[in-house]
Enzyme design. Structure first.
Site, PDB file in Angstrom:
ATOM      1  N   SER A  51      -8.848  -1.293   7.581  1.00 13.17           N
ATOM      2  CA  SER A  51      -9.087  -2.530   6.853  1.00 13.17           C
ATOM      3  C   SER A  51     -10.557  -2.887   6.961  1.00 13.17           C
ATOM      4  O   SER A  51     -11.211  -2.573   7.958  1.00 13.17           O
ATOM      5  CB  SER A  51      -8.234  -3.653   7.452  1.00 13.17           C
ATOM      6  OG  SER A  51      -8.691  -4.920   7.032  1.00 13.17           O
ATOM      7  N   SER A  52     -11.063  -3.579   5.960  1.00 11.87           N
ATOM      8  CA  SER A  52     -12.472  -3.970   5.983  1.00 11.87           C
ATOM      9  C   SER A  52     -12.783  -4.967   7.090  1.00 11.87           C
ATOM     10  O   SER A  52     -13.951  -5.186   7.423  1.00 11.87           O
ATOM     11  CB  SER A  52     -12.882  -4.562   4.629  1.00 11.87           C
ATOM     12  OG  SER A  52     -12.088  -5.703   4.332  1.00 11.87           O
ATOM     13  N   CYS A  53     -11.748  -5.565   7.701  1.00 12.30           N
ATOM     14  CA  CYS A  53     -11.987  -6.526   8.779  1.00 12.30           C
ATOM     15  C   CYS A  53     -12.462  -5.853  10.063  1.00 12.30           C
ATOM     16  O   CYS A  53     -12.799  -6.538  11.034  1.00 12.30           O
ATOM     17  CB  CYS A  53     -10.744  -7.349   9.057  1.00 12.30           C
ATOM     18  SG  CYS A  53      -9.421  -6.438   9.856  1.00 12.30           S
ATOM     19  N   HIS A 107      -2.171 -13.174   1.954  1.00 14.45           N
ATOM     20  CA  HIS A 107      -3.618 -13.128   1.770  1.00 14.45           C
ATOM     21  C   HIS A 107      -4.021 -14.058   0.621  1.00 14.45           C
ATOM     22  O   HIS A 107      -3.184 -14.573  -0.099  1.00 14.45           O
ATOM     23  CB  HIS A 107      -4.073 -11.690   1.494  1.00 14.45           C
ATOM     24  CG  HIS A 107      -3.990 -10.808   2.700  1.00 14.45           C
ATOM     25  ND1 HIS A 107      -3.007  -9.868   2.862  1.00 14.45           N
ATOM     26  CD2 HIS A 107      -4.777 -10.737   3.810  1.00 14.45           C
ATOM     27  CE1 HIS A 107      -3.189  -9.238   4.027  1.00 14.45           C
ATOM     28  NE2 HIS A 107      -4.246  -9.751   4.619  1.00 14.45           N
ATOM     29  N   VAL A 113       0.830  -1.203   0.000  1.00 14.19           N
ATOM     30  CA  VAL A 113       0.000   0.000   0.000  1.00 14.19           C
ATOM     31  C   VAL A 113       0.862   1.249   0.000  1.00 14.19           C
ATOM     32  O   VAL A 113       0.671   2.157  -0.810  1.00 14.19           O
ATOM     33  CB  VAL A 113      -0.954  -0.006   1.204  1.00 14.19           C
ATOM     34  CG1 VAL A 113      -1.679   1.333   1.328  1.00 14.19           C
ATOM     35  CG2 VAL A 113      -1.963  -1.138   1.074  1.00 14.19           C
ATOM     36  N   LYS A 138      -7.003  -1.839  14.392  1.00 14.02           N
ATOM     37  CA  LYS A 138      -7.422  -0.887  13.366  1.00 14.02           C
ATOM     38  C   LYS A 138      -8.589  -0.015  13.851  1.00 14.02           C
ATOM     39  O   LYS A 138      -8.659   1.176  13.549  1.00 14.02           O
ATOM     40  CB  LYS A 138      -7.792  -1.621  12.082  1.00 14.02           C
ATOM     41  CG  LYS A 138      -6.586  -2.177  11.328  1.00 14.02           C
ATOM     42  CD  LYS A 138      -5.647  -1.058  10.908  1.00 14.02           C
ATOM     43  CE  LYS A 138      -4.498  -1.530  10.048  1.00 14.02           C
ATOM     44  NZ  LYS A 138      -3.592  -0.420   9.654  1.00 14.02           N
ATOM     45  N   ASP A 152     -13.242 -20.939   6.526  1.00 11.52           N
ATOM     46  CA  ASP A 152     -13.618 -20.047   5.434  1.00 11.52           C
ATOM     47  C   ASP A 152     -13.396 -18.574   5.778  1.00 11.52           C
ATOM     48  O   ASP A 152     -13.229 -17.742   4.902  1.00 11.52           O
ATOM     49  CB  ASP A 152     -15.108 -20.217   5.094  1.00 11.52           C
ATOM     50  CG  ASP A 152     -15.356 -21.305   4.075  1.00 11.52           C
ATOM     51  OD1 ASP A 152     -14.414 -21.621   3.320  1.00 11.52           O
ATOM     52  OD2 ASP A 152     -16.471 -21.839   4.035  1.00 11.52           O
ATOM     53  N   TYR A 177      -6.108  -7.979  14.969  1.00 13.17           N
ATOM     54  CA  TYR A 177      -5.784  -6.979  13.942  1.00 13.17           C
ATOM     55  C   TYR A 177      -6.921  -5.974  13.793  1.00 13.17           C
ATOM     56  O   TYR A 177      -6.703  -4.764  13.713  1.00 13.17           O
ATOM     57  CB  TYR A 177      -5.507  -7.684  12.617  1.00 13.17           C
ATOM     58  CG  TYR A 177      -5.147  -6.768  11.473  1.00 13.17           C
ATOM     59  CD1 TYR A 177      -3.905  -6.154  11.405  1.00 13.17           C
ATOM     60  CD2 TYR A 177      -6.057  -6.524  10.440  1.00 13.17           C
ATOM     61  CE1 TYR A 177      -3.563  -5.327  10.352  1.00 13.17           C
ATOM     62  CE2 TYR A 177      -5.724  -5.694   9.378  1.00 13.17           C
ATOM     63  CZ  TYR A 177      -4.481  -5.102   9.335  1.00 13.17           C
ATOM     64  OH  TYR A 177      -4.155  -4.282   8.295  1.00 13.17           O
TER      65      TYR A 177
END
Length: 314
Positions: free
Chosen positions: A108-110, A180, A16, A141, A270, A137
């Site tokens: 992050s989208s997490c 990832h 990034v 964030k 998953d 994580y």
């Protein structure tokens, strides 16, 4: 943000940060400040304070982070929480102390709850439990977002937060255990092709849906928002389009020209069932992505091959 302003990119050696650096250089920014982790340990508050006092950057892109896939997140839980918390806290605090004009924190989208309504809206933050495998994580964030909000509220700092979706591209991490899903698939298919393996095994069922954004598109969005957005609310950055892991694997297989079969190991986790970003706020601000997924994977694979050749020739 003028072309002569001093701009610090924390994490410029990552995918990034590297993409942001390339974008700024392309646009003609003349004073980009960088430090490697060997030169500046962002976990050391005294070192970070001394760096900011000496350099006095006008703008900061906070892209430094300890990152990894499901395996790394779940295995190194303490490191992912501690390292990310301490780095972002040190940089945000030093930016306030040195009166940085503007800071952008990349999350992050997490950060969103595991079962948040899809697509993920910015307002879903802190409305439910997180995905367990990457909770440390995500918590780090979320703390970064809240730090930016708190320094804005208490001190009037122009600190903004953006939440990228799943990223890939030039400079990605292809480690066999800590990468990832998309770079991991590129490596798996390439190695299977080279070894003549009849099949490639994919973790999980292949049914979860994911969204992917090319890193240089993210960089373009970050620079655009640094120039045009000053709001307190965080902004999702993504494509607004997703596909299943099976469909992703088929696309990577096609790009790599692997002719074997896919096998899914359903004993492996998953992760979150679906992660699609609501990018309506981003679109309303005037930015949309420009790189299609297959086009981006072609460029990412070329970068992987280049890295592989450099490693072999080292």
């Amino acid at each position: 943000m003028k072309l002569t302003d001093k701009i610090y990119i924390a994490g410029h050696r990552g995918m990034v940060g590297g993409a942001i650096k390339r974008r700024l250089e392309t646009l003609g920014y003349q004073h980009i400040i960088t430090r490697s982790s060997a030169e500046l340990d962002l976990r050391n508050q005294a070192s970070v304070n001394a760096f900011f006092a000496a350099e006095k950057p006008d703008y900061v892109f906070l892209a430094a982070a300890k990152v990894g896939g499901i395996h790394a997140n779940n295995t190194y839980r303490a490191e992912f929480l501690y390292d990310n918390l301490i780095m972002e806290a040190n940089i945000i605090h030093a930016a306030w102390q040195q009166q940085v004009t503007k800071l952008m924190f990349l999350g992050s989208s997490c950060i969103y709850p595991k079962l948040a309504p899809q697509p993920l809206q910015e307002s879903s933050l802190l409305t439910g439990p997180l995905e367990q495998t990457n909770e440390p994580y995500a918590i780090a964030k979320i703390a970064g977002i809240k730090l930016c909000e708190a320094y804005r509220d208490q001190y009037g700092c122009n600190f903004i937060s953006v939440m990228p979706t799943n990223l890939y591209g030039i400079g990605d991490n292809y480690h066999p255990e800590n990468s990832h899903v998309l770079p991991a698939l590129i490596r798996k298919f390439h190695e299977a092709k080279e070894a003549g393996k009849p099949a490639v095994t994919i973790w999980g069922t292949g049914t979860p849906k994911r969204e992917f954004l090319y890193a240089d598109d993210l960089a373009d969005a970050c620079v655009y928002l640094m120039l045009h957005y000053d709001g307190k609310e965080l902004v999702n950055i993504g494509t607004g389009e997703d596909l299943t892991i099976r469909e992703l694997a088929e696309t990577v297989k096609e790009v790599v020209c692997y002719e074997g079969n896919l096998e899914f190991d359903t004993s492996m986790p998953d992760g979150t069932p679906r992660k699609l970003m609501d990018v309506s706020r981003l679109h309303s601000l005037g930015w949309k992505h420009s790189t299609g997924l297959k086009e981006g994977i072609v460029m990412a694979y070329a970068d992987y091959l280049k890295k592989s050749r450099l490693t072999l020739n080292a």
